[in-house]
Design an enzyme around this catalytic site. Structure first.
Site, PDB file in Angstrom:
ATOM      1  N   GLY A   1     -71.017  45.417  16.301  1.00 27.60           N
ATOM      2  CA  GLY A   1     -71.454  46.633  16.931  1.00 27.60           C
ATOM      3  C   GLY A   1     -72.873  46.079  17.622  1.00 27.60           C
TER       4      GLY A   1
ATOM      5  N   THR B   1     -69.651  55.789  14.134  1.00 26.09           N
ATOM      6  CA  THR B   1     -69.286  56.591  13.074  1.00 26.09           C
ATOM      7  C   THR B   1     -69.288  58.044  13.498  1.00 26.09           C
ATOM      8  OG1 THR B   1     -71.313  56.600  11.796  1.00 26.09           O
ATOM      9  CG2 THR B   1     -69.783  55.100  10.944  1.00 26.09           C
TER      10      THR B   1
ATOM     11  N   THR C   1     -68.321  62.027  14.844  1.00 26.33           N
ATOM     12  CA  THR C   1     -67.677  63.184  13.952  1.00 26.33           C
ATOM     13  C   THR C   1     -66.514  63.381  14.467  1.00 26.33           C
ATOM     14  OG1 THR C   1     -70.121  64.314  14.415  1.00 26.33           O
ATOM     15  CG2 THR C   1     -68.090  65.641  13.699  1.00 26.33           C
TER      16      THR C   1
ATOM     17  N   ALA D   1     -79.647  62.018   3.409  1.00 23.11           N
ATOM     18  CA  ALA D   1     -80.633  62.882   2.845  1.00 23.11           C
ATOM     19  C   ALA D   1     -81.980  63.014   3.859  1.00 23.11           C
ATOM     20  CB  ALA D   1     -80.848  62.650   1.510  1.00 23.11           C
TER      21      ALA D   1
ATOM     22  N   CYS E   1     -77.883  60.891  15.778  1.00 21.23           N
ATOM     23  CA  CYS E   1     -77.925  61.191  14.377  1.00 21.23           C
ATOM     24  C   CYS E   1     -77.913  62.260  13.494  1.00 21.23           C
ATOM     25  CB  CYS E   1     -78.950  60.011  13.852  1.00 21.23           C
ATOM     26  SG  CYS E   1     -78.695  58.571  14.438  1.00 21.23           S
TER      27      CYS E   1
END
Ligand code: NAD
Ligand code: UPG
Length: 492
Positions: free
Chosen positions: A9, A89, A91, A219, A273
């Site tokens: 990547g 990655t 949605t 988080a 992000c």
């Protein structure tokens, strides 16, 4: 001793991260591999595929010495001691969890390739942001195909922000490494720690178990995004009451327990992000039966949608007599923040689409975003932007009502209104008197980033809307349409 690192990547994370590792660890050969031939060609050229201050210097120092960009992923996987996986990655857009869960297709195919081609023991590092417990799934793929090879999976989430990536990588607040609580897992952690120890002080390298490391990334982004939604929520109240968000945010941020960062009210957060990672968190909470917790985080995204879709468009359209059809609106800034050419999930897309629905003519200027990119952004479906570029639609039919220029004065010439949507420094220096003289009157300026001084612009003659700041007399008495009222209620 680590001799070779391969990163799968070569994007916004893989490229800069590996370039800095190569710079700081001259004895390690670092190869960044990608399935996109165009991306690798660009990394090997003078025009790098991403704009990031300081990146070119680092790449020029190491490329061809101990930093290489290649499409031969298999060869470099088989030769590497450590393999970072830094693939998309996105949605999920269909099936179970659509619109929330992370699509791990690209991660899984990278893991399968590692399992297929590895001939010696490997440390596989999750650099992509992934749902908690992804390491367990990856371990299963690796070990079921392993032919007796020992794979250790580590979670080493990346905390860089675009626009400041090189500084963030040079001086990280922390480097987080999670691994299995087994002798093999701990040894792998130590090996990766040694790589970072070449430039990161020991007390900034945190080690953890896999699940804590994976969750910390989600988080951290959720907390950051929540601050922006919080300040934007207060900005709406400022507009309703006559308070000034810049003063309120400054006063709030002076509390050392709160701090001054991430308190700039805006047209809404964008970037690849925040939204994706919060939706991912929401889905994880739902999967664990934590519906109230899921709802709590979901509101951070809903508040952001409200800010993008309602505040700016409602203000722009409503103040211009509720009729922008065929009126020229200039958009200054299309990137999701300054100092990057990245437009993924930028608030400008939502604002422009809202204006296009109202049949406005849009003229866009951004110092680092191309016309082709803007046209693709305005025609792409939600979440499609986060797939590898070679899988995206390349030549959609352009949106006719949109023009893109390389000059702010050209973009604003003959416009009825201007929307500032990215906080590029150069927007502070523009000759607004010259711009005003060339606009239709009354001339409106909507500052979605609080970059210009509203009073100075009012003196020139503009009707000014600045996020969260005392309203222009013109804007104070705009009645909300029934449609706008309904939409506001819908959000909450
Ligand atoms: N962009 C950021 O600021 C940032 C910061 C921290 C973490 N992250 C996370 O890092 C990950 C990557 O983000 P990014 O912004 O670098 O994305 P990106 O789209 O810029 O780069 C991903 C690259 O992976 C390549 N790729 C996909 N599948 C591949 C495969 N099987 N083999 C080889 N190459 C493959 C794509 O072609 C693409 O070039 C995401 O999970 C993201 O959430 C991003
Ligand atoms: O006070 C603020 C700060 C930021 N933003 C907006 O929020 C978005 C995100 O900005 P920022 O966080 O600076 O950029 P990113 O590159 O998206 O970085 C975030 O996302 C990365 C990817 O996960 C993380 O690694 C970083 O720590 C995290 O800051 C942008 O649209 C900004 O304009 C605001 O509106 N107000």
């Amino acid at each position: 001793m680590v001799k070779k690192i391969c990163c799968i990547g070569a994007g916004y994370v893989g490229g800069p991260t590996m370039a800095v590792i190569a710079l700081k660890c001259p004895s390690i050969e670092v190869v960044v591999a990608d399935i996109s031939v165009d991306r690798i060609t660009a990394w090997n050229s003078d025009l790098l595929p991403i704009y990031e201050p300081g990146l070119e210097d680092v790449v020029k120092k190491c490329r061809g010495v101990n930093l290489f960009f290649s499409t031969d992923t298999e060869k470099h996987i088989s030769e590497a001691d450590i393999i970072f996986v830094s693939v998309n990655t996105p949605t999920k857009t269909c099936g179970i969890g659509a619109g929330k869960a992370a699509d791990l297709t690209y991660w899984e195919s990278a893991a399968r390739m590692i399992a297929d081609v590895a001939k010696s023991d490997k440390i596989v590092v999750e650099k992509s942001t992934v749902p908690v417990k992804t390491a367990e799934a990856i371990e299963k793929i690796l070990t079921h195909n392993s032919k007796g090879i020992n794979f250790q999976v580590l979670s080493n989430p990346e905390f860089l922000a675009e626009g400041t990536a090189i500084q963030d990588l040079f001086y990280p607040d922390r480097v987080l490494i999670g691994g299995r609580e087994t002798p093999g897992g701990q040894k792998a952690i130590e090996t990766l720690k040694e790589v970072y120890s070449n430039w990161v002080p020991e007390d900034r390298i945190i080690t953890a178990n896999l699940w804590s490391a994976e969750l910390s990334k989600l988080a951290a982004n959720a907390f950051l995004a929540q601050r922006i939604s919080s300040v934007n929520a207060i900005s709406a109240l400022c507009e309703a009451t006559g308070a000034d968000i810049t003063v309120v945010a400054d006063a709030v941020g002076k509390n050392t327990s709160i701090g001054p960062e991430f308190l700039s009210a805006s047209v809404g957060f964008g970037g690849s992000c925040f939204q994706k990672d919060i939706l991912n968190l929401v889905y994880l909470c739902e999967c664990h039966g934590l519906s109230e917790v899921a709802l709590y985080w979901k509101h951070v995204v809903q508040m952001n949608d409200y800010q993008k879709d309602e505040v700016c468009r409602a203000w722009v359209v409503a103040s211009m007599f509720n009729a922008v059809s065929d009126k020229k609106i200039a958009i200054l800034g299309f990137a999701f923040k300054k100092d990057t050419g990245d437009t993924r999930e930028t608030a400008a897309i939502d604002v422009c689409k809202g204006l296009l629905r109202e049949k406005a003519e849009i003229s866009i200027y951004d110092p680092h975003v191309t016309e082709d990119q803007i046209q693709r952004d305005l025609t792409m479906n939600k979440f499609d932007w986060d797939h590898p570029i070679h899988l995206q639609q390349m030549s959609p039919s352009p949106v006719k009502q949109v023009t893109v220029t390389w000059d702010a004065y050209e973009a604003t010439k003959g416009a009825h209104g201007i929307c500032i949507l990215t906080e590029w420094d150069e927007f502070k220096q523009l000759d607004y008197k010259k711009i005003y003289d060339n606009m239709k009157k009354p001339a409106f300026l909507f500052d979605g980033r609080n970059v210009v001084d509203p009073e100075k612009l009012r003196e020139i003659g503009f009707i000014v809307y600045s996020i969260g700041r005392p309203l222009d007399a013109w804007l104070k008495h705009i009645p909300l349409t029934e449609d706008d009222k309904r939409k506001r209620v819908k959000h909450f």
